[in-house]
Design a protein around this motif. Structure first.
Motif, PDB file in Angstrom:
ATOM      1  N   LYS A  77      12.398  26.358  -0.282  1.00 12.86           N
ATOM      2  CA  LYS A  77      11.991  25.726  -1.538  1.00 12.86           C
ATOM      3  C   LYS A  77      12.572  24.309  -1.616  1.00 12.86           C
ATOM      4  O   LYS A  77      13.723  24.098  -1.239  1.00 12.86           O
ATOM      5  CB  LYS A  77      12.488  26.564  -2.713  1.00 12.86           C
ATOM      6  CG  LYS A  77      11.946  26.112  -4.050  1.00 12.86           C
ATOM      7  CD  LYS A  77      12.694  26.803  -5.187  1.00 12.86           C
ATOM      8  CE  LYS A  77      12.783  25.940  -6.435  1.00 12.86           C
ATOM      9  NZ  LYS A  77      13.467  24.707  -6.325  1.00 12.86           N
ATOM     10  N   CYS A  78      11.760  23.379  -2.081  1.00 12.61           N
ATOM     11  CA  CYS A  78      12.231  21.993  -2.261  1.00 12.61           C
ATOM     12  C   CYS A  78      13.330  21.989  -3.325  1.00 12.61           C
ATOM     13  O   CYS A  78      13.201  22.654  -4.343  1.00 12.61           O
ATOM     14  CB  CYS A  78      11.066  21.113  -2.696  1.00 12.61           C
ATOM     15  SG  CYS A  78      11.586  19.504  -3.307  1.00 12.61           S
ATOM     16  N   PRO A  79      14.456  21.278  -3.075  1.00 13.88           N
ATOM     17  CA  PRO A  79      15.539  21.278  -4.066  1.00 13.88           C
ATOM     18  C   PRO A  79      15.158  20.558  -5.366  1.00 13.88           C
ATOM     19  O   PRO A  79      15.887  20.654  -6.349  1.00 13.88           O
ATOM     20  CB  PRO A  79      16.674  20.532  -3.367  1.00 13.88           C
ATOM     21  CG  PRO A  79      16.206  20.189  -2.008  1.00 13.88           C
ATOM     22  CD  PRO A  79      14.752  20.454  -1.896  1.00 13.88           C
ATOM     23  N   TYR A  80      14.037  19.834  -5.355  1.00 16.12           N
ATOM     24  CA  TYR A  80      13.703  19.019  -6.535  1.00 16.12           C
ATOM     25  C   TYR A  80      12.476  19.481  -7.310  1.00 16.12           C
ATOM     26  O   TYR A  80      12.196  18.956  -8.374  1.00 16.12           O
ATOM     27  CB  TYR A  80      13.547  17.552  -6.126  1.00 16.12           C
ATOM     28  CG  TYR A  80      14.878  17.000  -5.732  1.00 16.12           C
ATOM     29  CD1 TYR A  80      15.762  16.537  -6.702  1.00 16.12           C
ATOM     30  CD2 TYR A  80      15.306  17.034  -4.404  1.00 16.12           C
ATOM     31  CE1 TYR A  80      17.019  16.094  -6.363  1.00 16.12           C
ATOM     32  CE2 TYR A  80      16.567  16.597  -4.055  1.00 16.12           C
ATOM     33  CZ  TYR A  80      17.420  16.129  -5.046  1.00 16.12           C
ATOM     34  OH  TYR A  80      18.678  15.710  -4.720  1.00 16.12           O
ATOM     35  N   CYS A  81      11.681  20.391  -6.736  1.00 17.28           N
ATOM     36  CA  CYS A  81      10.514  20.881  -7.461  1.00 17.28           C
ATOM     37  C   CYS A  81      10.229  22.303  -6.971  1.00 17.28           C
ATOM     38  O   CYS A  81      10.829  22.762  -5.993  1.00 17.28           O
ATOM     39  CB  CYS A  81       9.322  19.948  -7.255  1.00 17.28           C
ATOM     40  SG  CYS A  81       8.628  19.993  -5.610  1.00 17.28           S
ATOM     41  N   PRO A  82       9.324  23.026  -7.651  1.00 15.97           N
ATOM     42  CA  PRO A  82       9.138  24.440  -7.279  1.00 15.97           C
ATOM     43  C   PRO A  82       8.383  24.658  -5.963  1.00 15.97           C
ATOM     44  O   PRO A  82       8.283  25.799  -5.520  1.00 15.97           O
ATOM     45  CB  PRO A  82       8.313  25.005  -8.450  1.00 15.97           C
ATOM     46  CG  PRO A  82       8.352  23.959  -9.522  1.00 15.97           C
ATOM     47  CD  PRO A  82       8.548  22.668  -8.850  1.00 15.97           C
ATOM     48  N   PRO A 107       5.926  18.356   2.125  1.00 13.01           N
ATOM     49  CA  PRO A 107       4.565  18.308   1.568  1.00 13.01           C
ATOM     50  C   PRO A 107       4.480  17.956   0.067  1.00 13.01           C
ATOM     51  O   PRO A 107       3.506  17.364  -0.370  1.00 13.01           O
ATOM     52  CB  PRO A 107       4.024  19.711   1.829  1.00 13.01           C
ATOM     53  CG  PRO A 107       4.764  20.165   3.032  1.00 13.01           C
ATOM     54  CD  PRO A 107       6.130  19.586   2.912  1.00 13.01           C
ATOM     55  N   CYS A 108       5.512  18.290  -0.721  1.00 14.33           N
ATOM     56  CA  CYS A 108       5.438  17.968  -2.152  1.00 14.33           C
ATOM     57  C   CYS A 108       5.680  16.483  -2.417  1.00 14.33           C
ATOM     58  O   CYS A 108       5.516  16.010  -3.545  1.00 14.33           O
ATOM     59  CB  CYS A 108       6.460  18.806  -2.923  1.00 14.33           C
ATOM     60  SG  CYS A 108       8.140  18.511  -2.349  1.00 14.33           S
ATOM     61  N   GLY A 109       6.097  15.740  -1.384  1.00 13.03           N
ATOM     62  CA  GLY A 109       6.300  14.298  -1.565  1.00 13.03           C
ATOM     63  C   GLY A 109       7.765  13.917  -1.693  1.00 13.03           C
ATOM     64  O   GLY A 109       8.098  12.734  -1.681  1.00 13.03           O
ATOM     65  N   HIS A 110       8.653  14.889  -1.775  1.00  9.53           N
ATOM     66  CA  HIS A 110      10.080  14.560  -1.837  1.00  9.53           C
ATOM     67  C   HIS A 110      10.613  14.250  -0.433  1.00  9.53           C
ATOM     68  O   HIS A 110      10.086  14.757   0.552  1.00  9.53           O
ATOM     69  CB  HIS A 110      10.851  15.715  -2.485  1.00  9.53           C
ATOM     70  CG  HIS A 110      10.641  15.775  -3.973  1.00  9.53           C
ATOM     71  ND1 HIS A 110       9.959  16.787  -4.583  1.00  9.53           N
ATOM     72  CD2 HIS A 110      10.997  14.897  -4.953  1.00  9.53           C
ATOM     73  CE1 HIS A 110       9.907  16.553  -5.892  1.00  9.53           C
ATOM     74  NE2 HIS A 110      10.524  15.402  -6.141  1.00  9.53           N
ATOM     75  N   VAL A 111      11.620  13.391  -0.399  1.00 14.32           N
ATOM     76  CA  VAL A 111      12.151  12.973   0.908  1.00 14.32           C
ATOM     77  C   VAL A 111      13.597  13.439   1.071  1.00 14.32           C
ATOM     78  O   VAL A 111      14.427  13.248   0.186  1.00 14.32           O
ATOM     79  CB  VAL A 111      12.070  11.428   1.062  1.00 14.32           C
ATOM     80  CG1 VAL A 111      12.610  10.991   2.418  1.00 14.32           C
ATOM     81  CG2 VAL A 111      10.646  10.950   0.893  1.00 14.32           C
TER      82      VAL A 111
HETATM   83 ZN   LIG Z   1       9.583  18.675  -4.018  1.00 12.05          ZN
END
Ligand SMILES: [Zn+2]
Length: 381
Positions: free
Chosen positions: A363-368, A341-345
């Protein structure tokens, strides 16, 4: 590769062959000269023939000596090939190849048809018995394609326009602009190549044929109409140049070919050509990879993925690849890229590993941001 290259050099230098040809030519000259001497003076027949015989024998001897070398070269070349590629004589590989044979033959038959070699395709089909796997209607289709391509190369747009008009709906469904491009070119041919009556012919043509395309191509049609006003003033115009340039005719041939093949649900390029060319480019890389893996006693077990880059030209690249930034693995059909959902793939496997269960948030590894595994969407590259 050394032995093969050496023999290939020997064969391709053709020094021996051209020397033999020269020897034979010399013998022929001797015979011709002897004939004219005898014709001019019949009484000299015996002496002429006597002196001719040893020289002729020597000439033939030289010629055959040189050919012996060549035959030896061909023999060694064959042996060098067998020695180098001895692993292909593996029985299992042969069996595997044999089961693929009908498919390979079909690919060859299709390739021959697509290249316009209809006679060869027919003989091939007869001799292999596998030609019947190619639908018989395809031959007629490809004959039509070659006829239209040839007309376009002769700068005759009629047959292509007729073909496109009959398939307007199908072409529109593919968002193809082929039919309009053909009419546009025909308009320019009239305008700039139609002599004094050119503008009149162009106007008449546009009135008849541009009508169905008004809605979609209005701005381009306006520009084409604008050409009429400036025709006399233009010493050089990109429009006038485009009907002269070989490249713009080649472009329309390519565009036609790709649409024609697409409607037959075939790719524009022959798959056999693409596969063999890509294979030939990739072979040195694979060969090196095999040598290194053997030397280091390692094995590559990942399916559908190579540990090396194959330097293929851009036109051989059909889709992008995605490497998961977390697992560093290239995504595959079974492990596709997923957008969270945050847009990271991330790769699907990575999402599953991170979440530790379908209902727990991770948690996304690239953003909170955090989300549920089911909220990830597969993306298609
Ligand atoms: Zn993310």
């Amino acid at each position: 590769m050394d032995a093969i290259e050496k023999e290939l050099d020997r064969l391709t230098s053709r020094a021996n062959l051209s020397k033999s040809i020269k020897d034979i030519d010399r013998c022929l000259q001797m015979l011709v000269a002897a004939r004219s001497t005898i014709e001019a003076d019949p009484s000299a027949t015996a002496s002429t023939l006597q002196s001719l015989e040893p020289r002729l024998k020597a000439g033939f001897h030289d010629a055959t000596e040189n050919l012996k070398d060549l035959h030896g070269g061909i023999g060694k070349y064959g042996k060098a090939l067998d020695k180098k590629f001895k692993h292909t004589t593996n029985e299992n590989e042969f069996d595997a190849l044999a089961t693929q044979q009908p498919l390979i033959n079909r690919a060859i038959a299709m390739h021959l048809l697509r290249e316009g070699n209809f006679d060869i395709a027919e003989t091939f089909a007869k001799e292999t018995g596998h030609g019947h796997t190619v639908p018989s209607t395809l031959e007629a289709e490809f004959k039509e394609m070659f006829y239209i391509q040839e007309s376009l190369r002769q700068r005759q747009l009629g047959p292509a326009i007729e073909w496109a008009a009959k398939r307007r709906e199908q072409l529109e469904a593919r968002a193809s602009d082929l039919e309009f491009q053909l009419h546009r070119l025909q308009y320019l041919v009239f305008l700039f190549g139609g002599g004094v009556d050119g503008p009149k012919k162009a106007i008449e043509y546009s009135k008849t044929w541009f009508r169905p395309f008004q809605a979609k191509y209005l701005s381009e049609i306006s520009q084409l109409a604008g050409c009429l006003l400036w025709r006399e003033r233009m010493t050089s115009s990109p429009y006038a140049d485009s009907i002269e340039k070989e490249s713009s005719w080649q472009e329309i041939v390519d565009s036609f070919t790709s649409e024609f093949c697409a409607l037959l649900r075939l790719s524009a390029e022959s798959p056999l050509y693409v596969a063999t060319t890509a294979g030939a480019i990739a072979l040195p890389t694979f060969n090196k990879m095999a040598t290194i893996m053997k030397a280091k006693k390692t094995e590559w077990t990942s399916q559908n993925e190579l540990p090396v880059e194959v330097p293929l030209p851009d036109k051989f690249k059909y889709h992008s690849i995605f490497v998961c930034p977390v697992s560093k693995e290239q995504t595959t059909d079974s492990n596709p890229p997923m957008m969270i959902p945050c847009g990271h793939v991330l790769a699907k496997d990575t999402v599953q590993k991170l979440s530790r269960g379908a209902s727990s948030r991770y948690k996304c590894p690239y953003c909170p941001a955090d989300s549920l595994p089911k909220e990830a969407r597969e993306i298609y590259l």
